[in-house]
Structures are given as C-alpha cells and as structure tokens.
Scaffold this motif. Structure first.
Motif, PDB file in Angstrom:
ATOM      1  N   HIS A  16      47.532  47.846  41.200  1.00 23.03           N
ATOM      2  CA  HIS A  16      48.813  47.478  41.757  1.00 23.03           C
ATOM      3  C   HIS A  16      49.638  48.677  42.495  1.00 23.03           C
ATOM      4  N   VAL A  61      42.405  34.608  41.395  1.00 25.39           N
ATOM      5  CA  VAL A  61      42.968  34.887  39.842  1.00 25.39           C
ATOM      6  C   VAL A  61      42.645  33.589  39.309  1.00 25.39           C
ATOM      7  N   ARG A 118      45.110  42.022  40.745  1.00 22.40           N
ATOM      8  CA  ARG A 118      44.903  41.579  39.427  1.00 22.40           C
ATOM      9  C   ARG A 118      43.318  41.694  38.955  1.00 22.40           C
ATOM     10  N   TYR A 150      46.550  43.676  34.707  1.00 20.65           N
ATOM     11  CA  TYR A 150      48.065  43.871  34.757  1.00 20.65           C
ATOM     12  C   TYR A 150      48.360  44.669  34.084  1.00 20.65           C
TER      13      TYR A 150
END
Length: 310
Positions: free
Chosen positions: A8, A38, A78, A82
């Motif tokens: 991320h 996801v 993802r 996370y």
C-alpha cells in the motif's frame, strides 16, 4: 503471469491505472472492477478457498494474453495484507496465489517505513477509521490478539519477500523501492518490463493520489466515529448511510490556505511521534532486504544497521 502484490501507498495506483491498464502496452489485466481480485483471493475463509475454481476463472485471461502477445497481470495492494490489521493474512494470500499460479512472477514495491506508516494512517482515516495516531499504533490487549490490529512486523518487508521467494523462486520475485520510482520513473519501469521479458517503454506519467490535509482528516475521524458504521469504526451514534464518503469528497474543494498553519502543526506532531516510536526499529530488516534485492536502501532514507542514527 505477473502478480503485483503491493505494498500500500507505494505507487500501486499509478502502476495499475497507467502501466498495467495501458490498452496498447505490454500487460493485460482482467476485465471488471479491481476489487473482484479481493473477492476471489482474499475474502474466502481459509477452509472455503477453491484454488481450482480461481484458476479456471482466469484461464480466459491467460488465453487472451497469449493470443495478443501480452503479459497477463493481477495487481492489488491488498495481496500484501492490510496495514491497519497488521497484514495478518499476507502469507495466506501468498499461498493462495502460488496454488493457482505457481509459475507466475511476483512484483513487490516497498516504501520507507515511517513515511509509509504516516501515509497509511491517513488512508485508514479515509477508509473509515476513527482512532488517533497514537491509539492506531497501539492496539489494545496485544497479548490476546483477538482482533488483528497494527503491527510493526508488517513493515519488516524482508519477511514477505523471503516468503514469496520460497514459494515462487528467487528469480521470479522482483522487489523495488518506491523512492526510486518517485525520483526517476523510467529506470524502474524498464526493470519491471525486463523482468517479464519486454523492452518497449510504457507511457506512464508520474502522479500520486492527492494528499488530504491533516486538519481535514481530524474532522473526518469524528464523522467516522459518530456518523458512520463500517469495518474500522463501530461506535457511531447515528448511521447516515454514505455520509462518510460524501464528507470525504469535500476535501478536494477546500482551499488549503485556510488550514495551512494547523496542518503544519499536526503533521509535525505526527511525524515526531512516528520517528520516536520507530527509531531504529527497521534497521535490521532493511539491511537484510538490501542484501536480498541488491539495492542500497539507505540512499533513500531507509534505516539500516550501518546508517541508523535515530
């Protein structure tokens, strides 16, 4: 196949929207919304994941890519876990991807930990979180760990790189620093293309997601806490449907000059907290990672055993 697993806040959106989605480029992503990845690889409970069904679902993508002479690509940050939940499922996802595509190549982009933590905290608030930074970094009752929360182990990147190398082979895993891309995108993009056997230069521009003002995020936290019910905030007094997102959309309409002084004060306070909290904490991991990937990460401000001073 190339599988880009994140991290991320490390140029994922730029790679997804401009490199991988370029209609005349080297890559072919799957059709449909990105969050479908996801739903297929992250959401299923461990005992319910169907690797054969997931593989079959993407067989047409592999066939189309072969017909067009392009590289099929799955990309979602993802996949690396996370951050606000400590990446608790990162190895579960890695194993799932390997079961489905054992011959894939893996792309991992890392970012200096303290900058990444601050950026991800702001994203956590945008996603619906209501904790202040200090509480975000200190989950309650960590000795019980009944609910996943922030963990600094998530930011010891060498562990996930080693995991993917063990699964796919060292020659099939490419790990690059975000800072090199931010400084000079061309060489980084060429390394990615060479990694999958392509040489054509891609039409990628250097952009990033707009940064929300610290003062706005302070207000957003209160909206999340009192007027929204979501995964990251449960204690709302009144749930007003999509009000959280509508309020967040106001960020781009406000003149930053109105809150500039407050923003600078809040940002200095948060930066000082993170620098103190994680002084030297990632030096050993970054030194290991530098050796693994052949990059001197200290030149980009990463803590290493040879250079750490704070």
């Amino acid at each position: 196949m190339l599988i880009h697993v994140g991290y991320h806040k490390a140029a994922s959106t730029v790679l997804q929207d401009q490199l991988f989605a370029d209609p005349g480029g080297a890559f072919l992503p799957p059709p449909g919304p990105r969050h479908a990845l996801v739903q297929r690889f992250v959401v299923p409970q461990p005992m319910c994941f169907d690797a054969a069904a997931a593989t079959r679902h993407y067989t047409p993508l592999l066939d189309r890519a072969a017909e067009q002479g392009r590289v099929p690509v799955l990309s979602h940050e993802r996949f690396s876990g996370y951050p606000p939940s400590g990446g608790f499922d990162s190895t579960i996802i890695a194993d799932r991807l390997h079961r489905c595509f054992p011959q894939a190549r893996i792309l991992i982009v890392v970012r200096e930990q303290r900058a990444s933590i601050l950026s991800m905290y702001s994203q956590y608030v945008s996603d619906g979180g209501d904790l202040n930074l200090r509480d975000y970094l200190s989950p309650r009752e960590p000795f019980l760990k009944r609910i996943p929360g922030f963990s600094e182990e998530f930011y010891r990147y060498h562990r996930l790189v080693q995991r993917y190398r063990a699964l796919f082979g060292a020659d099939r895993v490419l790990c690059l620093p975000f800072e090199e891309f931010a400084r000079s995108p061309g060489p980084t993009l060429q390394r990615i293309l060479r990694f999958v056997g392509r040489e054509a230069p891609p039409p990628v521009t250097r952009t990033q997601n707009a940064k929300r003002a610290a003062s706005f995020q302070l207000a957003q936290r209160q909206v999340n806490r009192w007027l929204s019910a979501n995964e990251l905030s449960h204690s709302r007094a009144v749930a007003l449907g999509g009000f959280r997102r509508r309020f967040g959309a106001l960020s781009g309409r406000l003149d930053p000059r109105w809150t500039a002084a407050l923003d600078r004060r809040l940002e200095r306070r948060m930066t000082a907290l993170v620098r103190h909290r994680f002084a030297g904490r990632f030096a050993q991991s970054n030194s290991i990672l530098s050796e693994l990937i052949g990059f001197d990460l200290s030149q980009y401000g990463y803590q290493t055993e040879d250079t750490v001073r704070d």
